[in-house]
Each structure stands twice: as structure tokens, then as C-alpha cells.
Design a protein around this motif. Structure first.
Motif, PDB file in Angstrom:
ATOM      1  N   LEU A 138      16.146  17.680   5.161  1.00  0.00           N
ATOM      2  CA  LEU A 138      15.379  18.272   4.288  1.00  0.00           C
ATOM      3  C   LEU A 138      15.174  19.822   4.538  1.00  0.00           C
ATOM      4  CD1 LEU A 138      12.723  17.990   2.217  1.00  0.00           C
ATOM      5  CD2 LEU A 138      11.382  17.795   4.319  1.00  0.00           C
ATOM      6  N   GLY A 139      15.044  20.326   3.379  1.00  0.00           N
ATOM      7  CA  GLY A 139      14.922  21.893   3.702  1.00  0.00           C
ATOM      8  C   GLY A 139      13.870  22.304   2.650  1.00  0.00           C
ATOM      9  N   VAL A 140      12.850  23.276   3.125  1.00  0.00           N
ATOM     10  CA  VAL A 140      11.952  23.827   2.178  1.00  0.00           C
ATOM     11  C   VAL A 140      11.821  25.315   2.547  1.00  0.00           C
ATOM     12  CG1 VAL A 140       9.556  23.767   1.754  1.00  0.00           C
ATOM     13  CG2 VAL A 140      10.662  21.543   2.456  1.00  0.00           C
ATOM     14  N   CYS A 141      11.756  26.020   1.270  1.00  0.00           N
ATOM     15  CA  CYS A 141      11.534  27.432   1.171  1.00  0.00           C
ATOM     16  C   CYS A 141      10.589  27.975   0.116  1.00  0.00           C
ATOM     17  CB  CYS A 141      12.957  28.273   1.142  1.00  0.00           C
ATOM     18  SG  CYS A 141      12.501  30.110   1.083  1.00  0.00           S
ATOM     19  N   SER A 142       9.763  28.276   0.567  1.00  0.00           N
ATOM     20  CA  SER A 142       8.640  29.021  -0.602  1.00  0.00           C
ATOM     21  C   SER A 142       9.202  30.269  -1.129  1.00  0.00           C
ATOM     22  CB  SER A 142       7.013  29.014   0.015  1.00  0.00           C
ATOM     23  OG  SER A 142       6.958  30.455   0.683  1.00  0.00           O
ATOM     24  N   VAL A 143       8.309  30.536  -2.372  1.00  0.00           N
ATOM     25  CA  VAL A 143       8.865  31.678  -2.942  1.00  0.00           C
ATOM     26  C   VAL A 143       8.458  32.828  -2.161  1.00  0.00           C
ATOM     27  CG1 VAL A 143       8.931  30.902  -5.081  1.00  0.00           C
ATOM     28  CG2 VAL A 143       6.770  31.923  -4.440  1.00  0.00           C
ATOM     29  N   ASP A 144       7.663  32.927  -1.042  1.00  0.00           N
ATOM     30  CA  ASP A 144       7.278  33.928  -0.266  1.00  0.00           C
ATOM     31  C   ASP A 144       8.216  33.980   1.079  1.00  0.00           C
ATOM     32  OD1 ASP A 144       5.323  35.582  -1.566  1.00  0.00           O
ATOM     33  OD2 ASP A 144       3.994  34.161  -0.953  1.00  0.00           O
ATOM     34  N   GLY A 145       9.149  32.916   1.185  1.00  0.00           N
ATOM     35  CA  GLY A 145      10.205  32.733   2.251  1.00  0.00           C
ATOM     36  C   GLY A 145       9.483  31.851   3.309  1.00  0.00           C
ATOM     37  N   GLN A 146       8.501  31.140   3.151  1.00  0.00           N
ATOM     38  CA  GLN A 146       8.055  30.331   4.310  1.00  0.00           C
ATOM     39  C   GLN A 146       9.027  28.908   4.503  1.00  0.00           C
ATOM     40  OE1 GLN A 146       4.383  30.528   1.695  1.00  0.00           O
ATOM     41  NE2 GLN A 146       3.285  30.079   3.741  1.00  0.00           N
ATOM     42  N   GLN A 147       9.582  28.592   5.437  1.00  0.00           N
ATOM     43  CA  GLN A 147      10.661  28.059   5.458  1.00  0.00           C
ATOM     44  C   GLN A 147      10.232  26.706   6.371  1.00  0.00           C
ATOM     45  OE1 GLN A 147      13.604  31.232   6.247  1.00  0.00           O
ATOM     46  NE2 GLN A 147      14.874  29.611   5.464  1.00  0.00           N
ATOM     47  N   CYS A 293      32.755  22.784  -6.620  1.00  0.00           N
ATOM     48  CA  CYS A 293      32.076  21.517  -6.155  1.00  0.00           C
ATOM     49  C   CYS A 293      32.391  21.254  -4.511  1.00  0.00           C
ATOM     50  CB  CYS A 293      32.726  20.184  -6.665  1.00  0.00           C
ATOM     51  SG  CYS A 293      32.450  20.258  -8.452  1.00  0.00           S
ATOM     52  N   SER A 294      33.424  21.885  -4.019  1.00  0.00           N
ATOM     53  CA  SER A 294      33.983  21.710  -2.756  1.00  0.00           C
ATOM     54  C   SER A 294      33.092  22.797  -1.671  1.00  0.00           C
ATOM     55  CB  SER A 294      35.255  21.870  -2.731  1.00  0.00           C
ATOM     56  OG  SER A 294      35.987  20.945  -3.570  1.00  0.00           O
ATOM     57  N   LEU A 295      32.085  23.784  -2.472  1.00  0.00           N
ATOM     58  CA  LEU A 295      31.531  24.506  -1.272  1.00  0.00           C
ATOM     59  C   LEU A 295      30.451  23.792  -0.448  1.00  0.00           C
ATOM     60  CD1 LEU A 295      30.384  27.445  -3.874  1.00  0.00           C
ATOM     61  CD2 LEU A 295      32.262  27.548  -2.160  1.00  0.00           C
ATOM     62  N   ARG A 296      30.112  24.283   0.712  1.00  0.00           N
ATOM     63  CA  ARG A 296      29.540  23.570   1.530  1.00  0.00           C
ATOM     64  C   ARG A 296      28.311  24.287   2.184  1.00  0.00           C
ATOM     65  NH1 ARG A 296      32.256  21.652   6.604  1.00  0.00           N
ATOM     66  NH2 ARG A 296      31.059  19.905   6.431  1.00  0.00           N
ATOM     67  N   LEU A 297      27.143  23.745   2.099  1.00  0.00           N
ATOM     68  CA  LEU A 297      26.059  24.381   2.869  1.00  0.00           C
ATOM     69  C   LEU A 297      24.935  23.182   3.422  1.00  0.00           C
ATOM     70  CD1 LEU A 297      24.630  24.362   0.038  1.00  0.00           C
ATOM     71  CD2 LEU A 297      25.104  26.982   0.216  1.00  0.00           C
ATOM     72  N   ASP A 298      24.051  23.713   4.169  1.00  0.00           N
ATOM     73  CA  ASP A 298      23.081  22.557   4.775  1.00  0.00           C
ATOM     74  C   ASP A 298      21.909  22.930   3.864  1.00  0.00           C
ATOM     75  OD1 ASP A 298      21.752  24.869   5.851  1.00  0.00           O
ATOM     76  OD2 ASP A 298      22.680  25.111   7.598  1.00  0.00           O
ATOM     77  N   VAL A 299      20.847  22.071   4.074  1.00  0.00           N
ATOM     78  CA  VAL A 299      19.872  21.925   3.339  1.00  0.00           C
ATOM     79  C   VAL A 299      18.825  23.107   3.390  1.00  0.00           C
ATOM     80  CG1 VAL A 299      19.348  19.322   3.013  1.00  0.00           C
ATOM     81  CG2 VAL A 299      18.611  20.580   5.180  1.00  0.00           C
ATOM     82  N   ARG A 300      19.053  23.993   4.766  1.00  0.00           N
ATOM     83  CA  ARG A 300      18.239  25.174   4.817  1.00  0.00           C
ATOM     84  C   ARG A 300      18.659  26.080   3.835  1.00  0.00           C
ATOM     85  NH1 ARG A 300      19.230  25.448  11.225  1.00  0.00           N
ATOM     86  NH2 ARG A 300      21.289  25.634  10.299  1.00  0.00           N
ATOM     87  N   GLN A 301      19.902  26.190   3.727  1.00  0.00           N
ATOM     88  CA  GLN A 301      20.418  27.342   2.870  1.00  0.00           C
ATOM     89  C   GLN A 301      20.220  26.841   1.147  1.00  0.00           C
ATOM     90  OE1 GLN A 301      24.771  26.773   4.658  1.00  0.00           O
ATOM     91  NE2 GLN A 301      24.696  28.897   3.939  1.00  0.00           N
ATOM     92  N   MET A 302      20.286  25.705   1.115  1.00  0.00           N
ATOM     93  CA  MET A 302      20.251  25.159  -0.307  1.00  0.00           C
ATOM     94  C   MET A 302      18.790  25.505  -0.753  1.00  0.00           C
ATOM     95  SD  MET A 302      22.540  24.041  -2.425  1.00  0.00           S
ATOM     96  CE  MET A 302      22.658  23.145  -3.906  1.00  0.00           C
TER      97      MET A 302
END
Ligand code: GLU
Length: 532
Positions: A138-147, A293-302
Motif C-alpha cells: 500500500l502506498g499513500v501520497c496526499s496532494v501536499d506530498g504527505q506519504q 503495460c510492461s512498465l514497473r514501479l512500486d506502490v510508493r511511486q504509483m
């Protein structure tokens, strides 16, 4: 020894740094240490790798966290160009003011969803079939960049269909809505994501299904070499995620390409119907789509990408505009109606959040103006959506007022995490006390109509009744008593409204309240016609 002596006097406004230093003193009776600042910044979700605070974090790292510091030292640590963000964190003015509470609640939902092991991973290509089914991030990022992030948050996964919103938004950026929608519709298809079907107009139904995403891909810099087009896409993903480039899974790409009969069929079917722009190279388009479709990233980036959409196209971590506001609006509208395969209508109804899922178990949720959330859990339900992802989204909408139409119903159990709960309580009691003190019965009535509890005391235990009694506001007092509140609330000094009225010489109030004194329970008064 206390360092209070280093403080500017409280009645001077002082510089931002002085003010923030004072707020930290309030956090400790003895001394201020830089550790306090670190704890508050981290609890606010401002991470150590947040480049908006690069100099401040650097200065912090060079300071002993436990050593007392004074106001001058604090001012030196706080980089002036970064002080606005620190100020917003310390004063509770980030979009999620109680980020720690938000985090705790999401963690509870995450842990509950982890128990769910139903569903099966996608098996149409070996690279997806081999993924460990129990992965969960799980990754979360607010519109103020709180992560914050949880679980397998550093594992990279294939974005698969979660690339579709980006392809569509970028096609919008490059050509504008009118041109794009000459080639792709905007209706939910009601059919499976890869069904061999087109709309009455001979166009793919929408950009969130395969045919529509192939169409979006065809519109992205079609005149340029494929390498340039791929670089362009990678650059955009990097900018949306705050500067970290996505990876690329060549094995997935090759597998997708080798097993893509349906996507080839869709492309030919669209060409037969004249859906593509003139000159479109079908093979290049399909290659480009499979690569995306084959790009890879983690939930933090996403989650940062989702937050960029939530923030109208401006990446919260860099403040850089990556997408125009209109492209984002169009994209979110279609994510809302078409983003969850054959479950899209149900999801829009129950969860009410723009979302896009992918066959890898990826799910991206966008809460406009608040935050982006990314989930990854490979086991899928029969619609092809991540089982845990959908469950998480459902529980999210049952916990927070995130449904697009949540404000239509008065449901006090739904939390609005953008408002500080204690500030809201204080607002109500302060507001009610001010209205009672000035005898503004109309305002008191409006507060009641809003569902406010006018018996709420302020920090000192003062209630609207105390203020009405103190200021001799008979009508306000009658109104409040008529609501059925206890007539003898005690403030922190032990005084009741009657004590206040006596002290201030408010005779009519004393008479009114004396009649009630000693009667426990409610202060409901029988109102004569005259008084009513
Ligand atoms: N690469 C997949 C396809 O085009 C995407 C599937 C998906 O995530 O929905 O078939």
C-alpha cells in the motif's frame, strides 16, 4: 534549565522560525531538541527523502537530535525557502492535518484485507503466473506530498492496465479532447475489457479498455520513432512520480507480444472500421502499448502518480505541472465510470472514487483534492480486479467521507480526514459560545440545524449556557434550555450559569435559572406562551 528565556515575547509576531520554535517549546516543558521537529515532520508524512525539504533535512542530519537548541539555532536549521512547508506541517495546515491518525486507520484496514486470500493470480503469461500471490503493498501520497507505505512497498510490479489512464491523459495533452474523442468513445462498454466489440460509431467504447488504450497509444507522438515515444512516456511517468523513473520488464513485454492475438484482432478490427488516425502504424502501436503495460514501479511511486492526478496534474513532490487540469478532469471522469473492468458501475456506486485496476493486481485510487492511493495484491476476482484492492477501497469508503457524493448524506460516522477533529469540535463550541454571548438566537438555530451539539464545552468547560447567562441574553438562554441541556453545567472553576448570572447581576436570568436550580437532569423549561 529551561530555555524559555531564549524565546521572543509571545505578543510579538516574530519571524516564521521564531513562531515555529515557540510551538515546539509548547511540546516540552524543559528544552527544545531537533528530535521534536523530526518527530513532528515524520508524523506529518513529510519524508526524509522529500526534496522540498532537502536543505532542512541536511541541516537536521548534522545536528545532534537530543541536544537542546535555542531559537537562533532553530532558525539556522530551518532553510528559509523551505520554512513554508514546515510551517504548514507544524500548524496543521497540510491537507491531512492528523496524518498519524489517517495512517493508523488505513493500517487497520490494510491488516484486515491481508487476511483475505481468495482469488487467483493472472495466468495468461508465465511472468504474471509466477508472481508470489500473497504479496501486498500500500502506498499513500496526499496532494501536499504527505506519504506513507506498508507491506511489500518496495517490490516493483507491472502496471498493466493502470497505464491506460496515463495514455489517455497524455493523448489529451497532445491533441485536446475533441481530437482524441474522434477516435475513442467515453461510454462504459458493459463488456469485458478485451471483448472484440466497438461502439455504434465503430470506435472503442472508452480509453480504459484494451481497444481504447491501444487507440490512445496510437495518438502519442505517432510521427516519431518508437524509441522516442517510449522515452516520452517514461519521462512522463518519472515526472508524475516525483522524479523516479519506472523500470521496464522486458520478459513481460515479450510475453504480452507473443500472446496478444486478441489485442492484434482488436487493432485490425479498429482499422477495418477506420477508427485510427490516417497513417497509424499498427505494429508499432501495439508494441508501444505492450511496452507501456510492461512498465514497473512500486506502490510508493504509483501513489505519487495517483496523487498527481488528485492534485489536478501537478506533482505534489516537485510542484511541477505534468498534466493540464482538463486532461486530468477527463481522465478522472472516465476512471470513475470505466476504470474497474466489469465492476465499474458497482464500484462507482458503492465506493464512488475514480480508480483503475490492472491484471497484475495493481489498483490506483484517486481522491480528488486529497490524496492518491496505490495498492498491489496479485490475487484477482472474477472481474479481474485485485480482491484485496477492491476490499480495501470498499472499507475506505465506509470509513472516510471519500465517496464523490458523501456530502449528500449526514453520516457522522464517516470521517473527513482533511479537518482536524479537535479543531472542528473547538469551532463548534467557540461558535456556539460567541452566538450565545451576543444573543444571536438565529445563529444558534442554524448551528442546531447543522447538527452541532451546543452543549459542547470549550477547553475551560464554558458552554453556550454560561455565556448567555453571563451576558444577560435571556432569549438565547431560553432557546438553549429549550433544547433540553442540563441547566447546571460546571466550568473548570466549578461555576454554573446561575453563578455567572449572579456574579454579573443579571436579574432576569437569575430568576429563570433559580427556578431550575437543584432540578437535576435536563433544563427543559416549560415555556409560557409569552416566553415562547
Ligand atoms: N496487457 C494486458 C492486455 O492488454 C493488460 C491487461 C490488463 O491489465 O487489463 O491484455
Amino acid at each position: 534549565m529551561s530555555n524559555i528565556s531564549h524565546l521572543p515575547t509571545p505578543d510579538t509576531n516574530g519571524s516564521v522560525a521564531e513562531r515555529l520554535f515557540r510551538s515546539l517549546v509548547g511540546d516540552s516543558s524543559e528544552v527544545v531538541t531537533i528530535g521534536q521537529l523530526v518527530r513532528i515532520l515524520e508524523a506529518s508524512g513529510l519524508r526524509r527523502d522529500d526534496r522540498r525539504l532537502r536543505s532542512t533535512w541536511n541541516n537536521i542530519d548534522q545536528t545532534d537530535a537530543a541536544q537542546p537548541i535555542d531559537a537562533d539555532e532553530f532558525e539556522r536549521i530551518l532553510a528559509p525557502e523551505e520554512s513554508v512547508l514546515v510551517e504548514r506541517a507544524l500548524s496543521g495546515h497540510l491537507i491531512l492535518p492528523d496524518f498519524a491518525d489517517f495512517r493508523t486507520r488505513l493500517t487497520e484496514i490494510f491488516e484486515r484485507c491481508r487476511e483475505d486470500r481468495s482469488g487467483a493470480v493472472a495466468s495468461y503469461i508465465p511472468q504474471l503466473a509466477r508472481v508470489e500471490p500473497d504479496k501486498f503493498g500500500l502506498g499513500v501520497c496526499s496532494v501536499d506530498g504527505q506519504q506513507f507505505s506498508l507491506g511489500d512497498d518496495a517490490d516493483r510490479y507491472c502496471v498493466q492496465s493502470t497505464c491506460k489512464p496515463m495514455l489517455y491523459a497524455l493523448a489529451n495533452e497532445l491533441h485536446g479532447r475533441e481530437t482524441v474523442h474522434r477516435h475513442v468513445g467515453r461510454e462504459p462498454s458493459g463488456r469485458s475489457f478485451n471483448e472484440l466489440t466497438l461502439s455504434h460509431a465503430g470506435l472503442p467504447h472508452n480509453p480504459m479498455i484494451n481497444a481504447g488504450a491501444i487507440m490512445s497509444a496510437s495518438l502519442i507522438k505517432p510521427g516519431e520513432p518508437l524509441a522516442e515515444r517510449f522515452d516520452y512516456i517514461v519521462g512522463k511517468w518519472r515526472d508524475m512520480s516525483g522524479g523516479t523513473a519506472p523500470g521496464f520488464d522486458n520478459a513481460v513485454f515479450l510475453s504480452e507480444k507473443a500472446t496478444a492475438d486478441r489485442n492484434f484482432a482488436l487493432a485490425y478490427f479498429m482499422r477495418e472500421n477506420g477508427a485510427f488516425a490516417p497513417g497509424t502504424d499498427l505494429m508499432e502501436t501495439l508494441d508501444f502499448y505492450f511496452q507501456c503495460c510492461s512498465l514497473r514501479l512500486d506502490v510508493r511511486q504509483m501513489s505519487v502518480i495517483a496523487a498527481t492526478l488528485a492534485n489536478g496534474g501537478v506533482c505534489p513532490l516537485t510542484n511541477e505541472r505534468v498534466l493540464g487540469a482538463e486532461s486530468v478532469r477527463n481522465c478522472l471522469s472516465l476512471m470513475y465510470s470505466c476504470g474497474m473492468y466489469d465492476f465499474s458501475g458497482e464500484f462507482a456506486f458503492t465506493v464512488g472514487i475514480p480508480a483503475k485496476s490492472g491484471v497484475s493486481g495493481a489498483l490506483m485510487l484517486v481522491i480528488p483534492g486529497v490524496c492518491g492511493i496505490a495498492l498491489w495484491s496479485p490475487r484477482l476476482d472474477r472481474c479481474g480486479n485485485s480482491v484485496r484492492g477492491v476490499r480495501f477501497a470498499e472499507e475506505l469508503a465506509q470509513t472516510f467521507a471519500f465517496h464523490s457524493y458523501a456530502s449528500m448524506i449526514e453520516d457522522a460516522s464517516l470521517i473527513d480526514p482533511t479537518a482536524s477533529q479537535s479543531a472542528r469540535r473547538a469551532d463548534v463550541s467557540g461558535h456556539a459560545c460567541a452566538a450565545a454571548a451576543s444573543g444571536d438566537v438565529g445563529e444558534l438555530r442554524r448551528l442546531v440545524a447543522m447538527g452541532a451539539d451546543l452543549s459542547q464545552p470549550d477547553y475551560d468547560g464554558r458552554t453556550a449556557l454560561h455565556l448567555a447567562a453571563c451576558e444577560g441574553q435571556v432569549n438565547a438562554l431560553r432557546f438553549l434550555l429549550g433544547l433540553g441541556f442540563a441547566a447546571e453545567p460546571r466550568d473548570r472553576w466549578g461555576n454554573t450559569p446561575l453563578d455567572d448570572a449572579k456574579r454579573e447581576g443579571r436579574k432576569p436570568i437569575v430568576e429563570l435559572l433559580s427556578g431550575l436550580a437543584g432540578k437535576s437532569g435536563t433544563g427543559k423549561v416549560k415555556r409560557s406562551r409569552k416566553a415562547a
